[in-house]
Structure formats: structure tokens, C-alpha cells
Design an enzyme around this catalytic site. Structure first.
Site, PDB file in Angstrom:
ATOM      1  N   HIS A   1       0.852  -1.187   0.000  1.00  0.00           N
ATOM      2  CA  HIS A   1       0.000   0.000   0.000  1.00  0.00           C
ATOM      3  C   HIS A   1       0.891   1.242   0.000  1.00  0.00           C
ATOM      4  O   HIS A   1       2.057   1.194   0.405  1.00  0.00           O
ATOM      5  CB  HIS A   1      -0.908  -0.002   1.220  1.00  0.00           C
ATOM      6  CG  HIS A   1      -1.949  -1.083   1.175  1.00  0.00           C
ATOM      7  ND1 HIS A   1      -3.076  -1.037   1.949  1.00  0.00           N
ATOM      8  CD2 HIS A   1      -2.049  -2.220   0.442  1.00  0.00           C
ATOM      9  CE1 HIS A   1      -3.822  -2.102   1.709  1.00  0.00           C
ATOM     10  NE2 HIS A   1      -3.202  -2.848   0.793  1.00  0.00           N
TER      11      HIS A   1
ATOM     12  N   GLU B   1       1.029   3.858   1.878  1.00  0.00           N
ATOM     13  CA  GLU B   1       1.558   4.230   3.187  1.00  0.00           C
ATOM     14  C   GLU B   1       2.763   3.371   3.561  1.00  0.00           C
ATOM     15  O   GLU B   1       3.793   3.876   4.010  1.00  0.00           O
ATOM     16  CB  GLU B   1       0.493   4.068   4.278  1.00  0.00           C
ATOM     17  CG  GLU B   1      -0.735   4.908   4.089  1.00  0.00           C
ATOM     18  CD  GLU B   1      -1.848   4.193   3.327  1.00  0.00           C
ATOM     19  OE1 GLU B   1      -1.568   3.516   2.307  1.00  0.00           O
ATOM     20  OE2 GLU B   1      -3.000   4.317   3.735  1.00  0.00           O
TER      21      GLU B   1
ATOM     22  N   CYS C   1      -6.023   2.023   5.670  1.00  0.00           N
ATOM     23  CA  CYS C   1      -6.776   0.808   6.000  1.00  0.00           C
ATOM     24  C   CYS C   1      -6.228   0.239   7.313  1.00  0.00           C
ATOM     25  O   CYS C   1      -5.251   0.743   7.861  1.00  0.00           O
ATOM     26  CB  CYS C   1      -6.652  -0.216   4.868  1.00  0.00           C
ATOM     27  SG  CYS C   1      -5.009  -0.980   4.759  1.00  0.00           S
TER      28      CYS C   1
ATOM     29  N   CYS D   1      -2.456  -0.683   7.250  1.00  0.00           N
ATOM     30  CA  CYS D   1      -1.572   0.483   7.252  1.00  0.00           C
ATOM     31  C   CYS D   1      -1.546   1.182   8.610  1.00  0.00           C
ATOM     32  O   CYS D   1      -0.511   1.723   9.003  1.00  0.00           O
ATOM     33  CB  CYS D   1      -1.975   1.445   6.141  1.00  0.00           C
ATOM     34  SG  CYS D   1      -1.669   0.736   4.505  1.00  0.00           S
TER      35      CYS D   1
END
Length: 179
Positions: free
Chosen positions: A69, A71, A101, A104
Site C-alpha cells: 500500500h 503508506e 486501512c 496500514c
């Protein structure tokens, strides 16, 4: 500007103005990343002097790794750039085009990031893309207990348009198949 913004502290207009500019820049840059095969999320790690430490897009599909992801990619790049697994000594903020999410959130918490600023809410991400953001009860309060400032819903309308464009272009919205 701060009417729809949410935070786990009293909203500081200077922080909000800075975050608004950075997130808007990320939202405007995101389509070029999508055109190169990235997912519809972009994150940047910036120090307390305004220096960009790292920036990364979502690369789940391009690199066939569900953990990639934006992040997590930005945090990994910051750790590499600063040669540490503990970013806490560097007083860093993470700016993200959408709310993190549940995966993360754990990565952010353990990284030592001091502040999180995001654009589109998880609710809107789910409504637009169908991606399952996960179960995240009381995460604003949990981050506050750990000394992590959170501001959200910053420049969300611009971010929602990017997500709508992503879906309307029939790009893949990844997630494991469920029953």
C-alpha cells in the site's frame, strides 16, 4: 475549509493549510502514477521543516504483493532514506490521499510517524471502489493515546474524483475473493 475536517486534537489552521496543500498536490499527481500501473493511492513522508523524505504510490498489482500500500511503501522508503527502522526521532508526518486501512494503521503506529493527514475517508473509499478497508474501531483515540496526531477528510472531494475516475476506467480494485 476545516468544517468537514476531523481530528484527534483541536484543529490547528496552520497545520490544516499545510496538509491541504500537500494532499491536494498528491491528489493532482496521483493520475500520473495510475497511468503507470499504480493503485489509486499516494503517500508522502515529510519532516517538520517541510522536507520530502519519501513519496510512494500503491504498488500491490504492479509488484504482486498485497502489503504494498502507498503508506507502507512510503514508510519503507523513509526508513531506508534515514537508515532506521524507528522514525520517531525524526518528527515525521505522513500525508495520504485516502484514510489508511487497518493494515496500514499498524504499520504507521509501529513506524514512529508522529502525525497522519489524509484525504478521502474509508467510508467513501469503500462506497466508490468496493475495497474493504477493514475494522478500525476508535483508531483516532488509539493514535492520540500513542502521541500520533490525525487529521482527516482534507481535500476529499478532489480525492473522490480521482477514485471515481480510477473505477470508471475499469482499473483493478484488488482484494481477496470472499464467499
Amino acid at each position: 475549509m476545516s468544517q468537514s475536517v476531523i481530528s484527534n486534537e483541536t484543529i490547528d489552521e496552520k497545520k490544516l493549510q499545510t496538509a491541504s496543500k500537500i494532499i491536494l498536490d498528491l491528489q493532482h499527481e496521483l493520475p500520473s502514477h495510475i497511468a503507470k500501473g499504480s493503485g489509486p493511492f499516494l503517500a508522502a513522508v515529510i519532516d517538520d521543516k517541510g522536507n520530502l523524505i519519501s513519496k510512494a504510490s500503491n504498488s500491490v498489482i504492479a509488484e504482486t504483493c498485497s502489503n504494498n500500500h502507498a503508506e507502507i511503501n512510503a514508510i519503507k522508503a523513509a526508513e531506508k532514506a534515514l537508515n532506521t527502522y524507528d522514525l520517531s526521532a525524526h518528527n515525521l508526518s505522513l500525508y495520504i490521499t485516502s484514510e489508511p486501512c487497518m493494515m496500514c494503521l499498524g504499520g504507521i503506529m509501529w513506524s514512529g510517524i508522529k502525525a497522519v493527514y489524509y484525504g478521502v475517508s474509508s467510508h467513501d473509499v469503500e462506497q466508490i471502489t468496493g475495497f474493504d478497508e477493514g475494522f478500525k474501531p476508535n483508531w483516532f483515540a488509539e493514535f492520540k493515546k500513542r502521541g500520533i496526531t490525525v487529521y482527516g477528510n482534507i481535500e476529499a472531494e478532489t480525492g473522490k474524483k480521482v477514485l471515481h475516475d480510477y473505477v470508471n476506467a475499469n482499473h483493478t480494485v484488488y482484494q481477496p475473493k470472499r464467499k
